[in-house]
Design an enzyme around this catalytic site. Structure first.
Site, PDB file in Angstrom:
ATOM      1  N   GLY A   1       0.616  -1.112  -0.257  1.00  0.00           N
ATOM      2  CA  GLY A   1       0.334  -0.098   0.568  1.00  0.00           C
ATOM      3  C   GLY A   1       0.456   1.328  -0.041  1.00  0.00           C
ATOM      4  O   GLY A   1       2.194   0.768   0.007  1.00  0.00           O
ATOM      5  N   ASN A   2       0.042   1.948   0.678  1.00  0.00           N
ATOM      6  CA  ASN A   2       0.789   3.887   0.283  1.00  0.00           C
ATOM      7  C   ASN A   2       1.941   3.139   1.516  1.00  0.00           C
ATOM      8  O   ASN A   2       1.168   3.951   2.346  1.00  0.00           O
ATOM      9  CB  ASN A   2      -0.432   4.922   0.188  1.00  0.00           C
ATOM     10  CG  ASN A   2       0.053   6.273   0.653  1.00  0.00           C
ATOM     11  OD1 ASN A   2       1.629   6.849  -0.392  1.00  0.00           O
ATOM     12  ND2 ASN A   2      -0.453   7.250   0.965  1.00  0.00           N
TER      13      ASN A   2
ATOM     14  N   LYS B   1       0.049  -5.430   9.143  1.00  0.00           N
ATOM     15  CA  LYS B   1       0.444  -4.278   8.006  1.00  0.00           C
ATOM     16  C   LYS B   1       1.888  -3.226   8.532  1.00  0.00           C
ATOM     17  O   LYS B   1       2.223  -3.030   9.713  1.00  0.00           O
ATOM     18  CB  LYS B   1      -0.366  -3.312   8.131  1.00  0.00           C
ATOM     19  CG  LYS B   1      -0.366  -2.185   7.454  1.00  0.00           C
ATOM     20  CD  LYS B   1      -1.291  -1.387   7.264  1.00  0.00           C
ATOM     21  CE  LYS B   1      -1.891  -0.156   6.201  1.00  0.00           C
ATOM     22  NZ  LYS B   1      -3.473  -0.131   6.098  1.00  0.00           N
TER      23      LYS B   1
ATOM     24  N   ASP C   1     -11.873   7.470   2.859  1.00  0.00           N
ATOM     25  CA  ASP C   1     -10.812   7.242   1.999  1.00  0.00           C
ATOM     26  C   ASP C   1     -12.283   6.386   1.240  1.00  0.00           C
ATOM     27  O   ASP C   1     -11.588   4.653   1.154  1.00  0.00           O
ATOM     28  CB  ASP C   1     -10.107   6.753   2.155  1.00  0.00           C
ATOM     29  CG  ASP C   1      -9.241   6.752   1.068  1.00  0.00           C
ATOM     30  OD1 ASP C   1      -9.943   7.296   0.074  1.00  0.00           O
ATOM     31  OD2 ASP C   1      -8.013   6.124   0.936  1.00  0.00           O
TER      32      ASP C   1
ATOM     33  N   VAL D   1       2.011  -5.713   3.196  1.00  0.00           N
ATOM     34  CA  VAL D   1       0.757  -6.091   4.625  1.00  0.00           C
ATOM     35  C   VAL D   1       1.003  -7.588   4.094  1.00  0.00           C
ATOM     36  O   VAL D   1       1.346  -8.483   2.983  1.00  0.00           O
ATOM     37  CB  VAL D   1      -0.684  -6.156   4.095  1.00  0.00           C
ATOM     38  CG1 VAL D   1      -1.570  -6.721   4.709  1.00  0.00           C
ATOM     39  CG2 VAL D   1      -0.805  -4.914   3.790  1.00  0.00           C
TER      40      VAL D   1
HETATM   41  P1  ATP Z   1      -3.364   2.468   0.111  1.00  0.00           P
HETATM   42  O1  ATP Z   1      -1.986   2.558   0.569  1.00  0.00           O
HETATM   43  O2  ATP Z   1      -3.931   3.534  -0.741  1.00  0.00           O
HETATM   44  O3  ATP Z   1      -4.072   1.748   1.171  1.00  0.00           O
HETATM   45  P2  ATP Z   1      -3.956  -0.692  -0.579  1.00  0.00           P
HETATM   46  O4  ATP Z   1      -5.364  -0.968   0.365  1.00  0.00           O
HETATM   47  O5  ATP Z   1      -3.977  -1.981  -1.267  1.00  0.00           O
HETATM   48  O6  ATP Z   1      -3.595   1.235  -0.643  1.00  0.00           O
HETATM   49  P3  ATP Z   1      -3.290  -1.329   2.110  1.00  0.00           P
HETATM   50  O7  ATP Z   1      -3.633  -1.473   3.387  1.00  0.00           O
HETATM   51  O8  ATP Z   1      -1.655  -1.677   2.710  1.00  0.00           O
HETATM   52  O9  ATP Z   1      -2.797  -0.622   1.116  1.00  0.00           O
HETATM   53  O10 ATP Z   1      -2.625  -3.297   1.650  1.00  0.00           O
HETATM   54  C1  ATP Z   1      -2.575  -3.507   0.393  1.00  0.00           C
HETATM   55  C2  ATP Z   1      -3.427  -4.587   0.288  1.00  0.00           C
HETATM   56  O11 ATP Z   1      -2.709  -5.936   0.905  1.00  0.00           O
HETATM   57  C3  ATP Z   1      -4.229  -4.706  -0.170  1.00  0.00           C
HETATM   58  O12 ATP Z   1      -5.251  -4.391  -1.168  1.00  0.00           O
HETATM   59  C4  ATP Z   1      -4.952  -6.044   0.367  1.00  0.00           C
HETATM   60  O13 ATP Z   1      -4.866  -7.064  -1.031  1.00  0.00           O
HETATM   61  C5  ATP Z   1      -3.964  -6.379   1.252  1.00  0.00           C
HETATM   62  N1  ATP Z   1      -4.729  -6.645   2.743  1.00  0.00           N
HETATM   63  C6  ATP Z   1      -4.507  -5.787   3.237  1.00  0.00           C
HETATM   64  N2  ATP Z   1      -4.789  -5.797   4.666  1.00  0.00           N
HETATM   65  C7  ATP Z   1      -6.126  -6.919   4.768  1.00  0.00           C
HETATM   66  C8  ATP Z   1      -5.978  -8.173   5.749  1.00  0.00           C
HETATM   67  N3  ATP Z   1      -6.388  -7.364   6.480  1.00  0.00           N
HETATM   68  N4  ATP Z   1      -6.489  -9.772   5.103  1.00  0.00           N
HETATM   69  C9  ATP Z   1      -5.984  -9.972   3.394  1.00  0.00           C
HETATM   70  N5  ATP Z   1      -5.098  -8.894   2.828  1.00  0.00           N
HETATM   71  C10 ATP Z   1      -5.016  -7.776   3.469  1.00  0.00           C
END
Ligand code: ATP
Ligand code: MG
Length: 321
Positions: free
Chosen positions: A61-62, A81, A174, A66
């Site tokens: 992510g940003n 995360k 968001d 994760v």
């Molecule tokens: P942003 O930084 O804009 O939020 P993002 O949502 O893609 O971008 P993260 O929230 O860091 O970034 O998550 C990255 C990816 O990790 C997600 O797109 C998802 O596929 C996976 N992910 C995040 N949290 C979980 C979770 N609790 N269970 C399973 N997969 C997860």
């Protein structure tokens, strides 16, 4: 120049990269190395960072990564995360904000946090409930067709999560397909609270440019024209409406399929065009539900509680049998 002129006419507040939201007036304390969360699922066990072994990366992510992780003793699976030590201050502040919100929430419709770790070396990590189907965005990109019935089930859960958050004075700010997690039982949880806000007073200013521009409601760009007293909660409802439309149509509703977003065009479309609507083939109930979410005037938009009584989501148990 033309864009600047346009923005003036629109009464737009220009997004400031370093807005006051991102600059706390006092330093934020780092969480202690292990924090047991207050929500019910984690009240009996404390999970430490040393208990967890990384299996693989789930996504980036940003500013953070994760991982899918396994508890060494119980074999339970979680998502971890990690925000790296070299991330910029704004990103680190976002994760601290996310932690502070996750520690207050206890809802089946909001992702659960099982622990927060201040890792030696400077990384910060949050252990969360693992959702085995990833996000709604992943499902959409993998070609899942979201029928009205499926969307109604998803919508009921997201609305229940929003009703919970809003009743606790938390605005997500968001909401979008990539911030809604799902598992193979089609249980849906709201996640990603990095830019969320806790309202301490009714008139707290919260009209800052945080969140994803594409899902922002018209009053976030131009509060005077679209609803007067901006309360923030209605912005989450707008984002929910766009999210449902996007899932149903398979692409972001303000853009044609495959079209690349352009910040200025998108902002003008949100402010000046009619709100996007469903194709003719959709049911009247669904169309009406979307209209209740996508009122440009925020004061006419339904609240989460009101929408839970809309026929599109009401009696959800009856529909799924
Ligand atoms: P942003 O930084 O804009 O939020 P993002 O949502 O893609 O971008 P993260 O929230 O860091 O970034 O998550 C990255 C990816 O990790 C997600 O797109 C998802 O596929 C996976 N992910 C995040 N949290 C979980 C979770 N609790 N269970 C399973 N997969 C997860
Ligand atoms: Mg996210």
């Amino acid at each position: 120049m033309a864009l600047v002129r346009e923005r003036r006419q629109l009464n737009l507040r220009l997004p400031l990269p370093e807005n006051s939201e991102r600059r706390p007036r006092f330093p934020l304390p780092l969480p202690p190395s292990t924090i047991t969360t207050t929500n019910s699922s984690s009240s009996t066990t404390t999970i430490t960072a040393a208990d967890l072994e990384k299996l693989h990366v789930l996504g980036h992510g940003n500013g953070g990564t994760v991982y899918k992780v396994r508890h060494k003793h119980t074999s339970a699976i979680y998502a971890l995360k990690v925000v790296h030590e070299d991330s910029d201050t704004a990103i680190r502040r976002q994760i601290l904000r996310e932690v502070s919100i996750l520690r207050r929430t206890d809802s089946p419709y909001v992702i659960r946090c099982h622990g927060v770790y201040d890792i030696p070396g400077g990384d910060i990590a949050i252990c969360m409930q693992y959702m085995d189907m990833g996000t709604l965005e992943t499902l959409m990109k993998n070609g899942t067709k979201f029928s009205e019935q499926l969307l109604s089930r998803i919508c009921f859960q997201v609305l229940s999560g929003l009703e919970y958050l809003h009743s606790h004075k938390i605005i997500h700010r968001d909401l979008k397909p990539s911030n809604i997690l799902v598992n193979n039982k089609i249980e849906v949880k709201i996640s990603d609270f990095g830019v969320s806000k806790i309202m301490h007073r009714t008139l707290d200013p919260c009209n800052s440019y945080v969140g994803t521009c594409a899902y922002m409601s018209p009053e976030r760009f131009d509060p005077d024209t679209y609803g007067g007293n901006y309360n923030g909660y209605a912005g989450d409802i707008w984002s929910l409406g766009l999210t449902l439309l996007e899932l149903f149509m398979g692409h972001f509703p303000y853009l044609l399929e495959g079209q690349r977003p352009d910040w200025a065009t998108l902002m003008c479309a949100i402010c000046f065009d009619e709100p996007p609507s469903l194709p003719e083939s959709a049911s009247e109930i669904f169309k009406n539900f979307i209209q209740c979410c996508l009122q440009k005037d925020s004061s006419k938009r339904w609240s989460a509680t009101q929408l839970l009584s809309h026929p599109f989501v009401r009696d959800i148990e009856l529909k799924s049998t």
